[in-house]
Design a protein around this motif. Structure first.
Motif: not given
Length: 258
Positions: A93-94, A115-118, A131-134, A163-164
């Motif tokens: 998670t970025v 997995a996730t980009i914030v 993006f579809q998977r991220t 929580r990164l």
């Protein structure tokens, strides 16, 4: 003996006349030490009277808009972005902080790179929008056009709940002795919260930012895990970093191709 106020007035006058001055030359011209001149330059930069750069100072120019910064020095920023991309793991998670170098990074990333980009940058979120998977999460708050970012109490509260695994945080200044800094106090508080919310931290710095110090510190170099610098970053300062922060993973980019 020259008074400190007189000496600083002389420095500002020199910068205005000549456009760029070197600390060593100023020390000789004003019959004082380079340490004194560097301290003067830091204080004058914080007061908005000049822009401190590696080795001296330049005349302060109006800050360009985010859209202008996004298209300036793009090959150099893309070279730094390649270094940052290597820090991202597929399960991470970025958080990607706003900034033109980070926008260049977003344009390099593949779906599934994390997995996730914030992000607090609408431009970065749009660059990743297909993006579809991220999963892409855009932080709320008050949009600041000059920064190209959401900032303020609402953004700060959202970051505090995160929580990164990795935070990619932009810097206005990186000084081997003092740490990393920003020019805006509201932005500084947000960057400090980004550091606090993440397990790992990565920073990329153009030469203009490296060995420079903006007014507001938000982190120590001991808190950074990965540092990406340009191929021609000052060798003496890199040596200092390696000496005093042996655990710091430093990536030097290859020469940018226009």
């Amino acid at each position: 003996m020259q008074l400190a106020e007189e000496r600083r007035d002389a420095i500002v006058d020199a910068v205005e006349r000549e456009g760029r001055v070197l600390a060593a030359e100023l020390a000789t011209r004003l019959a004082t030490s380079e340490d004194t001149i560097r301290r003067d330059l830091r204080e004058l930069d914080a007061a908005g009277l000049l822009r401190r750069v590696h080795g001296g100072a330049i005349r302060r120019q109006p800050e360009p808009s985010f859209s202008e910064r996004a298209t300036t020095d793009l090959p150099r920023k893309t070279a730094l972005a390649h270094g940052l991309r290597a820090c991202i793991r597929p399960d991470d998670t970025v958080l990607i902080d706003a900034g033109s170098t980070h926008l260049a990074l977003a344009r390099l990333l593949d779906d599934g790179c994390a997995a996730t980009i914030v992000t607090n940058s609408p431009q970065i979120a749009l660059a990743l929008g297909a993006f579809q998977r991220t999963r892409i999460v855009l932080l709320g708050g008050t949009y600041h056009p000059a920064l190209g970012a959401t900032v303020g109490a609402a953004t700060l509260a959202e970051v505090a709940r995160l929580r990164l695994d990795l935070a990619l945080v932009g810097v206005c200044g990186l000084d081997p002795a003092r740490g990393v800094s920003a020019s805006d106090p509201e932005e500084t508080a947000l960057k400090r919260a980004m550091f606090a919310a993440s397990t790992r931290h990565a920073v990329a710095a153009l030469n203009e930012r490296f060995d420079d110090s903006a007014a507001f510190l938000f982190g120590a170099l001991s808190e950074i895990d990965h540092l990406v610098l340009e191929h021609d970053a000052p060798a003496a300062s890199i040596a200092l970093l390696r000496q005093h922060h042996p655990a710091l993973d430093i990536t030097i980019t290859t020469k940018a191709v226009a």
